[in-house]
Design an enzyme around this catalytic site. Structure first.
Site, PDB file in Angstrom:
ATOM      1  N   GLY A   1       0.921  -1.150   0.062  1.00 17.66           N
ATOM      2  CA  GLY A   1       0.222   0.065   0.048  1.00 17.66           C
ATOM      3  C   GLY A   1       0.911   1.156  -0.020  1.00 17.66           C
TER       4      GLY A   1
ATOM      5  CB  ALA B   1       1.238   4.206  -4.395  1.00 14.37           C
TER       6      ALA B   1
ATOM      7  N   GLY C   1      -1.871   7.371   0.925  1.00 11.98           N
ATOM      8  CA  GLY C   1      -1.687   8.387   1.696  1.00 11.98           C
ATOM      9  C   GLY C   1      -0.617   8.319   2.891  1.00 11.98           C
TER      10      GLY C   1
ATOM     11  N   GLY D   1       1.177   5.209   2.834  1.00 12.72           N
ATOM     12  CA  GLY D   1       2.497   4.678   2.630  1.00 12.72           C
ATOM     13  C   GLY D   1       3.363   5.466   1.883  1.00 12.72           C
TER      14      GLY D   1
ATOM     15  NE  ARG E   1      -9.525   3.978  13.708  1.00 11.41           N
ATOM     16  CZ  ARG E   1     -10.050   4.767  14.580  1.00 11.41           C
ATOM     17  NH1 ARG E   1     -11.048   4.268  15.286  1.00 11.41           N
ATOM     18  NH2 ARG E   1      -9.287   5.631  15.044  1.00 11.41           N
TER      19      ARG E   1
ATOM     20  CB  ILE F   1      -1.161   0.270   9.186  1.00  5.59           C
ATOM     21  CG1 ILE F   1       0.401   0.450   9.882  1.00  5.59           C
ATOM     22  CG2 ILE F   1      -1.709   1.750   9.119  1.00  5.59           C
ATOM     23  CD1 ILE F   1       1.300   1.321   9.008  1.00  5.59           C
ATOM     24  CB  SER F   2      -5.034  -2.561   6.734  1.00  7.18           C
ATOM     25  OG  SER F   2      -3.975  -2.685   5.873  1.00  7.18           O
TER      26      SER F   2
ATOM     27  CG  ASP G   1      -4.922   4.846  19.435  1.00  7.58           C
ATOM     28  OD1 ASP G   1      -5.358   5.571  18.563  1.00  7.58           O
ATOM     29  OD2 ASP G   1      -4.857   3.402  19.290  1.00  7.58           O
TER      30      ASP G   1
ATOM     31  NE  ARG H   1      -4.774  10.738  16.432  1.00  7.49           N
ATOM     32  CZ  ARG H   1      -5.465   9.732  15.441  1.00  7.49           C
ATOM     33  NH1 ARG H   1      -5.956   8.604  16.063  1.00  7.49           N
ATOM     34  NH2 ARG H   1      -5.675   9.968  14.456  1.00  7.49           N
TER      35      ARG H   1
ATOM     36  CG  HIS I   1      -6.202   1.925  16.219  1.00  6.58           C
ATOM     37  ND1 HIS I   1      -5.824   3.040  16.754  1.00  6.58           N
ATOM     38  CD2 HIS I   1      -6.437   2.142  14.877  1.00  6.58           C
ATOM     39  CE1 HIS I   1      -5.771   4.030  15.858  1.00  6.58           C
ATOM     40  NE2 HIS I   1      -6.284   3.418  14.520  1.00  6.58           N
TER      41      HIS I   1
HETATM   42  N1  LIG Z   1      -3.656   1.748  12.498  1.00  6.37           N
HETATM   43  C1  LIG Z   1      -3.824   3.240  12.395  1.00  6.37           C
HETATM   44  O1  LIG Z   1      -3.516   3.644  13.643  1.00  6.37           O
HETATM   45  C2  LIG Z   1      -4.404   3.780  11.245  1.00  6.37           C
HETATM   46  C3  LIG Z   1      -4.911   3.092  10.208  1.00  6.37           C
HETATM   47  N2  LIG Z   1      -5.434   3.569   9.080  1.00  6.37           N
HETATM   48  C4  LIG Z   1      -5.614   2.662   8.008  1.00  6.37           C
HETATM   49  O2  LIG Z   1      -4.748   2.782   6.978  1.00  6.37           O
HETATM   50  C5  LIG Z   1      -5.276   2.170   5.744  1.00  6.37           C
HETATM   51  C6  LIG Z   1      -4.664   2.939   4.586  1.00  6.37           C
HETATM   52  O3  LIG Z   1      -4.979   4.248   4.762  1.00  6.37           O
HETATM   53  P1  LIG Z   1      -4.555   5.604   3.499  1.00  6.37           P
HETATM   54  O4  LIG Z   1      -3.153   5.295   3.245  1.00  6.37           O
HETATM   55  O5  LIG Z   1      -5.009   6.765   4.078  1.00  6.37           O
HETATM   56  O6  LIG Z   1      -5.580   5.177   2.536  1.00  6.37           O
HETATM   57  P2  LIG Z   1      -5.135   5.295   0.875  1.00  6.37           P
HETATM   58  O7  LIG Z   1      -6.453   4.924   0.084  1.00  6.37           O
HETATM   59  O8  LIG Z   1      -4.571   6.744   0.573  1.00  6.37           O
HETATM   60  O9  LIG Z   1      -3.900   4.137   0.556  1.00  6.37           O
HETATM   61  C7  LIG Z   1      -4.203   2.908   0.477  1.00  6.37           C
HETATM   62  C8  LIG Z   1      -3.310   2.273  -0.459  1.00  6.37           C
HETATM   63  O10 LIG Z   1      -3.554   0.743  -0.473  1.00  6.37           O
HETATM   64  C9  LIG Z   1      -3.465   0.466  -1.675  1.00  6.37           C
HETATM   65  N3  LIG Z   1      -4.057  -0.959  -1.655  1.00  6.37           N
HETATM   66  C10 LIG Z   1      -5.362  -1.301  -2.080  1.00  6.37           C
HETATM   67  N4  LIG Z   1      -5.633  -2.517  -2.067  1.00  6.37           N
HETATM   68  C11 LIG Z   1      -4.198  -3.181  -1.970  1.00  6.37           C
HETATM   69  C12 LIG Z   1      -3.739  -4.452  -2.100  1.00  6.37           C
HETATM   70  N5  LIG Z   1      -4.523  -5.250  -2.433  1.00  6.37           N
HETATM   71  N6  LIG Z   1      -2.362  -4.560  -2.021  1.00  6.37           N
HETATM   72  C13 LIG Z   1      -1.467  -3.392  -2.130  1.00  6.37           C
HETATM   73  N7  LIG Z   1      -2.065  -2.243  -1.915  1.00  6.37           N
HETATM   74  C14 LIG Z   1      -3.448  -2.039  -2.315  1.00  6.37           C
HETATM   75  C15 LIG Z   1      -4.105   1.593  -2.753  1.00  6.37           C
HETATM   76  O11 LIG Z   1      -3.894   1.446  -4.209  1.00  6.37           O
HETATM   77  C16 LIG Z   1      -3.779   2.809  -2.172  1.00  6.37           C
HETATM   78  O12 LIG Z   1      -2.430   3.153  -2.667  1.00  6.37           O
HETATM   79  C17 LIG Z   1      -6.877   2.241   5.934  1.00  6.37           C
HETATM   80  O13 LIG Z   1      -7.447   1.265   6.065  1.00  6.37           O
HETATM   81  C18 LIG Z   1      -6.914   3.324   7.079  1.00  6.37           C
HETATM   82  O14 LIG Z   1      -7.914   3.128   7.969  1.00  6.37           O
HETATM   83  C19 LIG Z   1      -5.255   4.853   8.892  1.00  6.37           C
HETATM   84  C20 LIG Z   1      -4.715   5.897  10.037  1.00  6.37           C
HETATM   85  C21 LIG Z   1      -4.262   5.280  10.975  1.00  6.37           C
HETATM   86  O1  LIG Z   2      -9.619   7.265  12.115  1.00  4.80           O
HETATM   87  C1  LIG Z   2      -9.408   6.524  11.089  1.00  4.80           C
HETATM   88  O2  LIG Z   2     -10.145   6.009  10.270  1.00  4.80           O
HETATM   89  C2  LIG Z   2      -7.693   6.280  11.132  1.00  4.80           C
HETATM   90  C3  LIG Z   2      -7.147   5.673  12.193  1.00  4.80           C
HETATM   91  O3  LIG Z   2      -7.305   4.712  12.687  1.00  4.80           O
HETATM   92  C4  LIG Z   2      -6.721   7.018  12.995  1.00  4.80           C
HETATM   93  O4  LIG Z   2      -6.506   7.993  12.674  1.00  4.80           O
HETATM   94  O5  LIG Z   2      -6.562   6.356  14.315  1.00  4.80           O
END
Ligand SMILES: NC(=O)C1=CN([C@@H]2O[C@H](COP(=O)(O)OP(=O)(O)OC[C@H]3O[C@@H](n4cnc5c(N)ncnc54)[C@H](O)[C@@H]3O)[C@@H](O)[C@H]2O)C=CC1
Ligand SMILES: O=C([O-])CC(=O)C(=O)O
Length: 333
Positions: free
Chosen positions: A8, A10, A12, A14, A86, A116-117, A149, A152, A177
């Site tokens: 992932g 590429a 936001g 990644g 989520r 992270i997903s 968390d 923050r 989370h």
């Molecule tokens: N654990 C945590 O604290 C946090 C988790 N997240 C989660 O992280 C995830 C990603 O968030 P963003 O980067 O903002 O999303 P995004 O949409 O900007 O990036 C996700 C990337 O994953 C890629 N992707 C989709 N399917 C894929 C696959 N099968 N194999 C490889 N790559 C694939 C997409 O092409 C995209 O480039 C979300 O599920 C979000 O909820 C976000 C913030 C905090």
């Molecule tokens: O809130 C969301 O969906 C992304 C996340 O996990 C966070 O920012 O803690």
């Protein structure tokens, strides 16, 4: 060779996460995998004058990306939009995480994995169940990333008490989370911090930590969720883990969501598991060369935190069952 794969890469999270990891001399090969745009991001990062080699891998090249990985970091999947929880991401992200877990099992079964997903409370059980099915599960090596968390919490408490340095004051955050499963143990902050707060202030601060993600989702107004602060938190966790597993440094602690089999020696973890029936929980973990060295004991909670914990436990049970059932119901034998 220390190969770190970002799945992932590429997206936001990644992209800035890859940028931060490109700056580490502990990594010799940074492999960027994404279903879109990975070669472009890799070409761009590869011009930065640090030691690591950078490669980009597109949709059909997951196996090649994962082969020989020391560590796999997974921010692949869809983020929230305003009004979503989520858990609403489960439908799409569960399948993505399942397929990546299968890729890890086939190509780098001994790798450390950082999930992270979202929803992390369910995607980590999915990941672990798939590894179990392939007979390659090591609970010391799979981590749900709840570091944001903690990040923050440090920042938000320093806005309430400006004598606190947010970069050096770490708060233990346990549970999971998402929303009510995030339980910040503010009573553990030295210097009588909690005692200095009114009940209203304590409620507001706790709520802000639990729902910090919503603050960003709302502000981004449809353009996604936290990416930059998450990249910072993800890089911090990855580098701490690499310092332990590559450089052999012991004693670092981070809160992370793990399978509780990761430390079978801790009697208090056993007792907690018997009481709650939970197989996964976020808690302070000490790292060592094999990943989880120790899950630390839960400290004595205030009655306020005890109540938060009981609410978290009930929700976590549902989240974990949802993840494990998904694997039982959706894997082709
Ligand atoms: N654990 C945590 O604290 C946090 C988790 N997240 C989660 O992280 C995830 C990603 O968030 P963003 O980067 O903002 O999303 P995004 O949409 O900007 O990036 C996700 C990337 O994953 C890629 N992707 C989709 N399917 C894929 C696959 N099968 N194999 C490889 N790559 C694939 C997409 O092409 C995209 O480039 C979300 O599920 C979000 O909820 C976000 C913030 C905090
Ligand atoms: O809130 C969301 O969906 C992304 C996340 O996990 C966070 O920012 O803690």
């Amino acid at each position: 060779m220390v190969k770190v794969v970002i799945c992932g890469a590429a997206g936001g999270i990644g992209q800035p996460l890859s940028l931060l990891l490109k700056q580490s001399n502990l990594i010799t090969h940074l492999a960027l995998f994404d279903v879109v745009n990975a070669p472009g991001v890799a070409a761009d990062l590869s011009h930065i004058n640090t030691k690591s080699k950078v490669t980009g891998h597109g949709k059909e090249e997951m196996d090649e990306a994962l082969q020989g990985a020391h560590t796999v970091v997974i921010p692949a999947g869809v983020p929230r939009k305003p009004g979503m929880t989520r858990d609403d991401l489960f439908k799409i992200n569960a399948g993505i995480v399942r397929d990546l877990a299968t890729g890890v099992a086939n190509n780098c079964p001994g790798a450390f994995v950082l999930v992270i997903s979202n929803p992390v409370n369910s995607t980590v059980p999915i990941f672990c169940e798939i590894l179990k099915k392939h007979g390659v599960f090591n609970p010391k090596k799979v981590f749900g990333i709840s570091t944001l968390d903690v990040v923050r919490s440090s920042k938000f408490i320093s806005e309430v008490n400006t004598s606190i340095d947010p970069s050096t004051t770490r708060v233990t955050v346990v549970g999971g989370h998402s929303g009510a499963t995030i339980v910040p143990l503010l009573s553990q902050i030295p210097g009588g911090f909690v005692g200095s707060l009114s009940q209203d202030q304590l409620d507001t601060l706790t709520h802000r930590i639990q729902y910090g993600g919503d603050e960003v989702v709302k502000a981004k107004d449809g353009a996604g969720s936290a990416t930059l602060s998450m990249a910072y938190a993800g890089a911090r966790f990855t580098l701490t883990l690499l310092q332990a597993t590559v450089s052999g440094q012991r004693g670092s602690v981070e809160s992370t969501y793990v399978n509780l089999d990761a430390d079978l020696t801790n009697e208090s973890v056993k007792a907690f598991r018997n009481r709650t029936g939970l197989d996964y929980f976020a808690q302070d973990v000490e790292f060592g060369p094999d990943g989880v060295e120790k899950i630390l004991d839960l400290p004595t909670l205030s009655s306020y935190e005890q109540k938060l914990l009981e609410t978290a436990i009930a929700e976590l049970k549902t989240n974990i069952d949802k993840g494990t059932s998904f694997v039982t119901e959706n894997t082709i034998a």
